[in-house]
Motif scaffolding. Structure first.
Motif, mmCIF file in Angstrom:
data_model
loop_
_atom_site.group_PDB
_atom_site.id
_atom_site.type_symbol
_atom_site.label_atom_id
_atom_site.label_comp_id
_atom_site.label_asym_id
_atom_site.label_seq_id
_atom_site.Cartn_x
_atom_site.Cartn_y
_atom_site.Cartn_z
ATOM 1 N N LEU A 55 0.832 -1.208 0.000
ATOM 2 C CA LEU A 55 0.000 0.000 0.000
ATOM 3 C C LEU A 55 0.865 1.256 0.000
ATOM 4 C CD1 LEU A 55 -2.874 1.190 0.289
ATOM 5 C CD2 LEU A 55 -2.495 1.173 2.742
ATOM 6 N N HIS A 56 1.937 1.245 0.783
ATOM 7 C CA HIS A 56 2.826 2.402 0.831
ATOM 8 C C HIS A 56 3.684 2.476 -0.426
ATOM 9 C CE1 HIS A 56 2.683 2.713 5.516
ATOM 10 N NE2 HIS A 56 1.495 2.720 4.963
ATOM 11 N N TYR A 59 2.270 4.524 -3.324
ATOM 12 C CA TYR A 59 2.448 5.979 -3.306
ATOM 13 C C TYR A 59 3.900 6.375 -3.547
ATOM 14 C CZ TYR A 59 -2.270 5.889 -1.664
ATOM 15 O OH TYR A 59 -3.603 5.653 -1.586
ATOM 16 N N ARG A 63 5.662 8.415 -7.056
ATOM 17 C CA ARG A 63 6.555 9.576 -7.001
ATOM 18 C C ARG A 63 7.896 9.339 -7.693
ATOM 19 N NH1 ARG A 63 2.543 9.950 -4.073
ATOM 20 N NH2 ARG A 63 1.750 11.959 -3.391
ATOM 21 N N ASN A 145 -6.009 15.797 -7.456
ATOM 22 C CA ASN A 145 -4.654 16.342 -7.466
ATOM 23 C C ASN A 145 -4.230 16.696 -8.888
ATOM 24 O OD1 ASN A 145 -3.741 16.266 -4.754
ATOM 25 N ND2 ASN A 145 -3.624 14.050 -4.889
ATOM 26 N N ALA A 150 -2.979 9.629 -7.496
ATOM 27 C CA ALA A 150 -3.436 8.647 -6.506
ATOM 28 C C ALA A 150 -4.830 8.133 -6.823
ATOM 29 C CB ALA A 150 -3.387 9.247 -5.094
ATOM 30 N N ARG A 158 -10.009 4.286 -7.147
ATOM 31 C CA ARG A 158 -10.733 4.763 -5.980
ATOM 32 C C ARG A 158 -11.825 5.753 -6.334
ATOM 33 N NH1 ARG A 158 -6.854 8.767 -2.638
ATOM 34 N NH2 ARG A 158 -5.710 6.878 -2.168
ATOM 35 N N LYS A 282 -13.757 -1.689 -7.802
ATOM 36 C CA LYS A 282 -12.577 -2.455 -7.383
ATOM 37 C C LYS A 282 -12.992 -3.802 -6.822
ATOM 38 C CE LYS A 282 -12.385 -0.774 -2.703
ATOM 39 N NZ LYS A 282 -11.556 -0.326 -1.628
ATOM 40 N N LEU A 287 -3.941 -8.065 1.905
ATOM 41 C CA LEU A 287 -2.781 -7.287 2.363
ATOM 42 C C LEU A 287 -1.490 -8.039 2.061
ATOM 43 C CD1 LEU A 287 -3.883 -5.819 5.797
ATOM 44 C CD2 LEU A 287 -3.327 -4.556 3.737
ATOM 45 N N ASN B 55 -2.107 3.054 7.622
ATOM 46 C CA ASN B 55 -2.101 3.136 6.163
ATOM 47 C C ASN B 55 -1.406 4.374 5.621
ATOM 48 O OD1 ASN B 55 -3.395 0.756 5.995
ATOM 49 N ND2 ASN B 55 -5.323 1.538 5.187
ATOM 50 N N CYS B 56 -1.161 5.378 6.450
ATOM 51 C CA CYS B 56 -0.541 6.603 5.941
ATOM 52 C C CYS B 56 0.878 6.310 5.440
ATOM 53 C CB CYS B 56 -0.503 7.671 7.026
ATOM 54 S SG CYS B 56 0.312 9.164 6.456
ATOM 55 N N PRO B 57 1.149 6.570 4.161
ATOM 56 C CA PRO B 57 2.488 6.268 3.647
ATOM 57 C C PRO B 57 3.545 7.257 4.112
ATOM 58 C CG PRO B 57 1.085 7.105 1.895
ATOM 59 C CD PRO B 57 0.254 7.077 3.122
ATOM 60 N N PHE B 82 -0.725 14.327 0.644
ATOM 61 C CA PHE B 82 -2.054 14.613 0.094
ATOM 62 C C PHE B 82 -2.547 13.533 -0.869
ATOM 63 C CE2 PHE B 82 -0.156 18.484 1.575
ATOM 64 C CZ PHE B 82 -1.137 18.935 2.443
ATOM 65 N N CYS B 83 -2.336 12.286 -0.478
ATOM 66 C CA CYS B 83 -2.839 11.177 -1.285
ATOM 67 C C CYS B 83 -4.250 10.818 -0.863
ATOM 68 C CB CYS B 83 -1.926 9.971 -1.151
ATOM 69 S SG CYS B 83 -1.862 9.290 0.514
ATOM 70 N N SER B 84 -4.706 11.334 0.264
ATOM 71 C CA SER B 84 -6.005 11.060 0.887
ATOM 72 C C SER B 84 -6.292 9.574 1.070
ATOM 73 C CB SER B 84 -7.163 11.782 0.168
ATOM 74 O OG SER B 84 -7.207 11.494 -1.182
ATOM 75 N N GLN B 85 -5.249 8.810 1.338
ATOM 76 C CA GLN B 85 -5.430 7.394 1.676
ATOM 77 C C GLN B 85 -6.160 7.267 3.010
ATOM 78 O OE1 GLN B 85 -4.692 4.431 0.041
ATOM 79 N NE2 GLN B 85 -5.670 3.459 1.795
ATOM 80 N N LEU B 88 -9.788 7.479 2.541
ATOM 81 C CA LEU B 88 -10.287 6.239 1.943
ATOM 82 C C LEU B 88 -10.335 5.112 2.968
ATOM 83 C CD1 LEU B 88 -10.939 5.153 -0.980
ATOM 84 C CD2 LEU B 88 -8.629 4.282 -0.981
ATOM 85 N N GLN B 140 -8.530 -1.889 2.427
ATOM 86 C CA GLN B 140 -7.276 -1.309 1.893
ATOM 87 C C GLN B 140 -6.316 -0.980 3.005
ATOM 88 O OE1 GLN B 140 -5.620 -0.426 -1.055
ATOM 89 N NE2 GLN B 140 -6.852 -2.122 -1.693
#
Lengths: 401, 140
Positions: A55-56, A59, A63, A145, A150, A158, A282, A287, B55-57, B82-85, B88, B140
């Protein structure tokens, strides 16, 4: 016989937007040899991916590149979804393709402006970047964004596209198509552009294959290869589009290909919007991803993007390898510039649409021994800096196991 | 020489048009509701499950326990990508995005905000959450 001169361009140079160094050997005003030096922007993203859950990673991978962020994220997810055996719903695939094409539009408009700027045609830069705002606003509306959208999540997307948003997209496509027709007219008819770009940075089709040129750089040299057409990922199997190629084999050809691709992108988005199926957005994703490996290919605006993911049954990948399109294209720069002029160096480099920070990867090959552990590698770098730069890094503590 | 100055006409026309750029900060742009700006927090909805923290990356969010069944939200604007995970992930929809994009600060300490202290009536906060249409956000 004129004296040979070596001119260093970069790592910091006003013509290059990112750090990369080129040593240009000159014979008079003609380029005899060009040495490309990368590695100023290594960020260790691949290694970082191994220490974070999927999950991380999503993101983080997004980038890798500011402009083709959706390309990298989708490419990575396609590999992970293949390992996990997830069937992504069609609507999600359509939305991924729509955002992907919008990203291509914004990237190509940006390139057209940058290329115009490099040849001193700043009027075109202002116009293309003005129109690029339309697509940026649209992306902000659809995803929230302007960059790093994302919109992807493991197993789908999403955010949905509503009926109202569909109308806005179609309206924007009409405006942009009108503008792009005008740019096509300017770029192909305007004699100053034609004379400046024709026969500059010539890359023959044979050389393009030999140097592994991908994307618009390869397609401008008669290599009609496009991953969207070859490996119909996402929703590209359901739309009709032409693979644009050109036989000019020079910077002018690369501009023609990109403008042609813009027109194709508008048509692809219209078709996708028209056909947008009604399915869930989705599927539930686990996980922990089961053990396995996968390679995923994606046609990013700059060319073929390849991601390799190996999973080991935990929530973190064991290995992530990414090959950004610029790495494939940057080798061809030296061939393009042979017997070229110093004044052409910047526009030829800009013509491959380089993205050096996406490209920088580490290759471990020291003294012929190509296997080193991370600990040995760290020790090697400490020794190297002590010996060659006189800097002692032994006191710096890093959390590398 | 026919095709020289193809942009000239267009450039001349632009002389009589309004500028494309806006007069920010004098005139603020209208931002639509789904913009992923500053995060807003509704204290009465939070159950302290910590899914957003996990969950915050970017390690930008913390949910400290203030009292029995009362949770706060410590948010770092410097860390947030600011991915707004988190929006979600939240199973109770206690977090939502706002259209507030003017987040720059001169003082570093002001970058860490206690979201529960920001009043929901504040201008920047939109009462309606930007709906992430997810079937099962907890997965998620």
């Amino acid at each position: 016989m004129a004296k040979k001169l070596v001119i260093p361009i970069g790592p910091q140079h006003p013509a290059l937007k990112e750090p990369a160094s080129f040593d240009v050997t000159l014979q008079g005003e003609k380029v005899e040899n060009i040495l490309v030096k990368l590695g100023y922007n290594h960020r260790g993203i691949e290694k970082a991916c191994e220490n974070k859950p999927y999950l991380h990673d999503l993101y983080l991978i997004e980038r890798v590149c500011g402009i083709c962020s959706h390309s990298h994220a989708t490419c990575f997810l396609q590999a992970v979804e293949e390992i996990a055996g997830l069937n992504v719903p069609m609507r999600a695939k359509y939305i991924r393709s729509i955002i992907g094409e919008m990203e291509r539009i914004h990237s190509h408009l940006l390139w057209l402006g940058v290329a115009a700027h490099e040849i001193g045609f700043d009027t075109l830069l202002m116009y293309t970047w003005r129109d690029r705002e339309i697509i940026m606003d649209l992306l902000a509306l659809l995803t929230g964004n302007r960059v790093n959208y994302a919109v992807n999540i493991l197993g789908g997307v999403r955010k949905d596209i509503s009926e109202e948003e569909k109308g806005q997209i179609l309206k924007a496509m009409d405006v942009l198509e009108e503008r792009t027709k005008y740019y096509a007219h300017v770029a192909t008819e305007e004699i100053t552009i034609k004379k400046r770009l024709s026969k500059v940075g010539y890359l023959s089709p044979e050389d393009a294959v030999k140097m592994g040129a991908v994307g618009p750089t390869g397609r401008a040299s008669k290599i009609t290869r496009d991953i969207r057409a070859e490996d119909k990922y996402a929703a590209y199997g359901e739309v009709d589009f032409k693979v644009i190629s050109d036989d000019n084999c020079d910077v002018f050809g690369r501009a023609v290909v990109r403008i042609g691709e813009l027109m194709e992108s508008y048509s692809i988005i219209r078709q996708l919007i028209k056909k947008l199926p009604v399915t869930p957005l989705k599927v539930p994703a686990p996980l922990r991803i089961p053990a396995g490996e996968a390679i995923s290919r994606y046609e990013a605006p700059r060319g073929e993007d390849i991601h390799y993911v190996r999973a080991n049954g935990t929530d973190k990948p064991e290995r992530v390898k990414l090959r950004a399109p610029t790495l494939a294209n940057v080798q061809s720069v030296s061939t393009m510039l042979q017997k070229g002029y110093l004044a052409d160096v910047t526009i030829v480099i800009a013509a491959i649409d380089p993205c050096f920070s996406c490209t920088d990867r580490m290759i471990v090959a020291v003294n012929g021994k190509d296997e080193m552990t991370w600990k040995q590698l760290r020790q090697h770098s400490i020794d190297w800096y002590k010996k060659n730069r006189g800097v002692d890094f032994t006191k710096v503590k890093l959390g590398i196991k | 020489m026919k095709n020289i100055g193809t942009v000239l006409l267009e450039a001349l026309k632009s002389l009589f048009k309004k500028p494309v750029t806006s007069e920010y900060p004098l005139k603020k742009r209208e931002i639509h509701g789904s913009y992923a700006g500053m995060i807003a927090f509704e204290q009465n909805k939070c159950i302290g499950c910590q899914i957003c923290v996990r969950n915050c990356p970017a390690n930008a969010i913390k949910i400290p326990k203030l009292a029995d069944k009362v949770f706060g939200c410590e948010f770092s604007m410097a860390n947030c990508i600011f991915c707004s995970q988190c929006v979600l992930s939240c199973p109770k929809k206690a977090l939502h995005t706002t259209d507030n994009f003017e987040l720059a600060q001169i003082d570093k300490s002001k970058l860490i905000v206690k979201l529960e202290e920001l009043s929901p009536e504040s201008k920047s906060v939109i009462p309606e959450p930007a709906e992430p249409k997810s079937d099962n956000p907890a997965s998620q």
